[in-house]
Design an enzyme around this catalytic site. Structure first.
Site, PDB file in Angstrom:
ATOM      1  N   GLU A   1       0.711  -1.231  -0.083  1.00 49.42           N
ATOM      2  CA  GLU A   1      -0.360   0.092   0.139  1.00 49.42           C
ATOM      3  C   GLU A   1       0.575   1.012  -0.073  1.00 49.42           C
ATOM      4  OE1 GLU A   1      -0.850  -2.755   2.018  1.00 49.42           O
ATOM      5  OE2 GLU A   1      -3.098  -2.963   1.271  1.00 49.42           O
TER       6      GLU A   1
ATOM      7  N   PHE B   1      -7.021  -0.337   5.023  1.00 54.13           N
ATOM      8  CA  PHE B   1      -5.430  -0.833   4.377  1.00 54.13           C
ATOM      9  C   PHE B   1      -5.565   0.478   4.047  1.00 54.13           C
ATOM     10  CE2 PHE B   1      -7.514  -4.932   2.564  1.00 54.13           C
ATOM     11  CZ  PHE B   1      -7.762  -5.411   3.560  1.00 54.13           C
ATOM     12  N   ILE B   2      -5.535   1.681   4.314  1.00 54.34           N
ATOM     13  CA  ILE B   2      -4.806   2.997   3.936  1.00 54.34           C
ATOM     14  C   ILE B   2      -3.821   3.222   5.547  1.00 54.34           C
ATOM     15  CG2 ILE B   2      -5.411   5.242   4.165  1.00 54.34           C
ATOM     16  CD1 ILE B   2      -7.307   5.458   2.598  1.00 54.34           C
TER      17      ILE B   2
ATOM     18  N   HIS C   1     -12.384  -4.715   8.360  1.00 54.98           N
ATOM     19  CA  HIS C   1     -12.101  -4.665   6.744  1.00 54.98           C
ATOM     20  C   HIS C   1     -13.590  -3.760   6.772  1.00 54.98           C
ATOM     21  CE1 HIS C   1      -9.737  -8.076   5.946  1.00 54.98           C
ATOM     22  NE2 HIS C   1      -9.700  -7.621   5.021  1.00 54.98           N
TER      23      HIS C   1
END
Lengths: 330, 334
Positions: free
Chosen positions: B66, B92-93, B135
């Site tokens: 990422e 996931f940032i 998530h």
């Protein structure tokens, strides 16, 4: 120049050597960098430059040798110890000094300071206060060059400490799988702040890490501008020929502490002295057969150039607080 | 900008894909980069078929990296490209935060306005898929706290297309937050390219009794709540900021001056959430004198999203919560 075992071999032959005129020019640029940083330190002590100050005194050969191997169309990303890179890349000492003093005439209009200095017009995409911050960006620049199909390369400079960041590994891997024209130039000055390189990794050389990414890796004497030049030139030729990135480790040393607040309890005077005996400026002057008087004259010339830069910076206006919001958004 | 009336209906995910396709057809500098966006078509199918259409130089599959994805967007944007990165799940940032917050957002200012970073980072946010805490995050408020970033959250297929085309044309880094549950909703979307200017809120529904300021999927839930309350004679006015930052709050303040009451609804957690910013803007403005009830916030509970379906449902505002809260406000039960 020792090639690291297990690394992919370079398909491009070793680079040509430099002419005497070029070496003289390099020597002078190294002197300008040295005098610039000595002056910056003095101004810092006087309170005319503030914040923090990361000096690269002792590392000038790497900056000068690497820049000389690249063209004006190529891109540079570098580090918070980047005064030398910026000057070697052809930036003006007066506009740099103005930035150090936070003036409107500075390269970043007083918004960036010494740690974030950039010269975007000259494809110098800036110094980074985050040790591996430039590496992922270099992948994007490489991708952009590939998309635009030009004969450019990007050189990203970082320190030994950055090679232990996750961003280093993500970036080398990505640049390698896509054969991007990126030159990863590690200035191994032996310490990440106070952390000695031998305590921060179990491999002998940072360049060995290239093997993990199927990339050519090489370690050179970072105090020898000619060795750095040759390695970067070869990396450039390799990149332009579509053979992808190279990891170059330049072994060098900073004479001063990490920053102004560093008391340097982690190293000995003897160690510093041993590296000073390998001073890149003295060495090149000696190799060129320069007499003491000629060397002094060159240093004086560099000093005069820096004195003018300081006068310009001191006479420059402060940024207007009325413009404070400018530049956050386009 | 063309009106949404009288056009074909497509889904939100199709609207996003159509915007990406049209942007890439119009400008060869635009490319997509992210995990599994190529042959796989993206975890939520956003780029389905685009790899076949544009090839792997313009729909670029990456390793799971990422930080490097965001950095690749920053570097290519700095040097003349217009990248659209995808972060597979908003959660996931966190792995690309440094590149987004310390690089993308700051480069322009640090360099005295002499560089631009025209990139878009798309990401699906929000809960409701049973995917539990890692998530299902709604992290948009983080990014509204970072000067230099623009934060966009489309609540309908029409907005998704127009806002995404505007985001790609914008010279700044834009975080474009799509909601996983909105991907399947349908709505009228014109076929031709159009843009909705960033920073322009939308009055989704007019009413005189209460202003509901809602973001993303909460706009859809507020609309459903409004239909139920209309049966009781309560008319909600729904304001969707669409661009969370920079925000033009004029429409919202005018609306509160009209209705005298405000309810703010968002999915991200309440404490230090975006609703606090909206509430503060209302009470700092001339609308303060028009308020005849406290400004109220309905937001996600201050917890990670739970796995259990029923717990997950109760973790964020639902239609019935909006109905109940709005009813109390209108009846002056505070």
């Amino acid at each position: 120049m020792a090639k690291t075992k297990n690394s992919k071999t370079s398909p491009v032959a070793a680079a040509s050597t430099l002419s005497d005129a070029q070496l003289h020019e390099m020597l002078y640029t190294m002197m300008v960098i040295r005098r610039f940083e000595e002056k910056a330190l003095e101004l810092y002590s006087l309170g005319k430059v503030h914040g923090t100050m990361h000096l690269s005194i002792g590392q000038e050969a790497t900056a000068v040798g690497a820049s000389a191997a690249l063209t004006q169309q190529d891109y540079l990303l570098n580090t918070h110890r980047g005064h030398g890179h910026c000057l070697a890349w052809g930036s003006q000492a007066d506009l740099m000094m103005a930035e150090f003093m936070g003036k409107e005439t500075g390269y970043c209009r007083g918004r960036g300071g010494s740690m974030h200095i950039a010269n975007v017009d000259a494809n110098n995409l800036g110094a980074n206060g985050i040790v591996a911050g430039g590496l992922p960006i270099s992948v994007g620049v490489g991708l952009s060059i590939k998309s635009r199909n030009t004969e450019q390369v990007v050189m990203v400079v970082f320190g030994d400490g950055a090679s232990n960041e996750g961003a280093f590994h993500e970036s080398l891997n990505m640049a390698s799988i896509w054969n991007l024209p990126v030159i990863f130039l590690c200035e191994n000055n032996q310490y990440a702040m106070s952390m000695p390189v031998e305590k921060s990794m179990r491999v002998e050389r940072i360049s060995e890490r290239a093997a993990a990414y199927g990339m050519y890796g090489v370690t050179v004497d970072g105090n020898d501008p000619q060795a750095v030049f040759a390695a970067v030139l070869r990396a450039r030729q390799q990149a332009v020929a579509g053979h992808g990135p190279t990891l170059i480790e330049c072994n060098t040393y900073r004479y001063m502490g990490h920053s102004k607040s560093d008391r340097q309890a982690y190293r000995t005077r003897e160690e510093v002295k041993a590296w000073m005996d390998k001073d890149p400026i003295e060495r090149l002057a000696g190799n060129l057969g320069l007499k003491e008087s000629a060397k002094e004259a060159l240093f004086k010339k560099a000093e005069a150039e820096i004195a003018e830069a300081v006068s310009f910076a001191e006479a420059s206006p402060e940024p207007d607080p009325a413009d404070i919001m400018e530049g956050v958004y386009a | 900008m063309p009106s949404a009336n009288g056009t074909r209906e497509i889904t939100y995910v199709e609207a996003v894909r159509e915007a990406l396709t049209q942007a890439m057809q119009a400008d060869e500098r635009v490319f997509l980069i992210g995990e599994d966006i190529g042959v796989y078509g993206g975890a939520f199918g956003v780029s389905a078929g685009m790899h076949a259409q544009f090839g792997d130089q313009r729909v670029i599959d990456t390793p799971i990296s990422e930080a490097a994805i965001v950095g690749a967007c920053v570097g290519s944007a700095l040097t003349g490209m217009r990248p659209v990165g995808e972060i597979q799940f908003m959660d996931f940032i966190t792995l690309g935060m440094e590149q987004l917050v310390l690089q993308a957002a700051k480069v322009r200012f640090m360099f005295g306005g002499k560089a631009s970073v025209p990139m878009v980072l798309r990401t699906p946010g929000g809960s409701g898929t049973g995917a539990a805490a890692q998530h299902s995050e709604s992290l948009e408020t983080w990014f509204t706290h970072v000067p230099g970033l623009k934060v966009v959250m489309p609540s309908s297929p029409y907005d998704a297309k127009g806002l995404l085309l505007a985001a790609i044309a914008d010279e700044n880094p834009v975080i474009f937050v799509e909601h996983k549950l909105l991907y399947k909703i349908s709505g009228p979307v014109p076929e031709e390219p159009y843009t909705i200017p960033l920073g322009q809120p939308n009055i989704v529904r007019s009413g005189q009794h209460l202003t509901v300021v809602a973001t993303s999927i909460m706009v859809q839930r507020a609309k459903q709540a409004a239909e139920e309350l209309a049966k009781e004679g309560i008319e909600l006015e729904i304001v969707d900021p669409r661009t969370l930052n920079p925000l033009d709050d004029t429409l919202m303040i005018q609306s509160v001056m009209k209705t005298g009451k405000a309810l703010i609804v968002h999915e991200s957690v309440k404490t230090s959430g975006y609703g606090a910013e909206l509430a503060a803007r209302i009470v700092e403005s001339e609308a303060f004198d028009y308020l005849d009830a406290p400004v109220r916030r309905l937001a996600g509970l201050d917890i990670p999203i739970p796995y259990n379906r029923n717990l997950e449902y109760h973790a964020v505002p639902q239609v019935e919560n909006i109905v109940a809260e709005a009813r109390k406000l209108v009846r002056g039960e505070y």
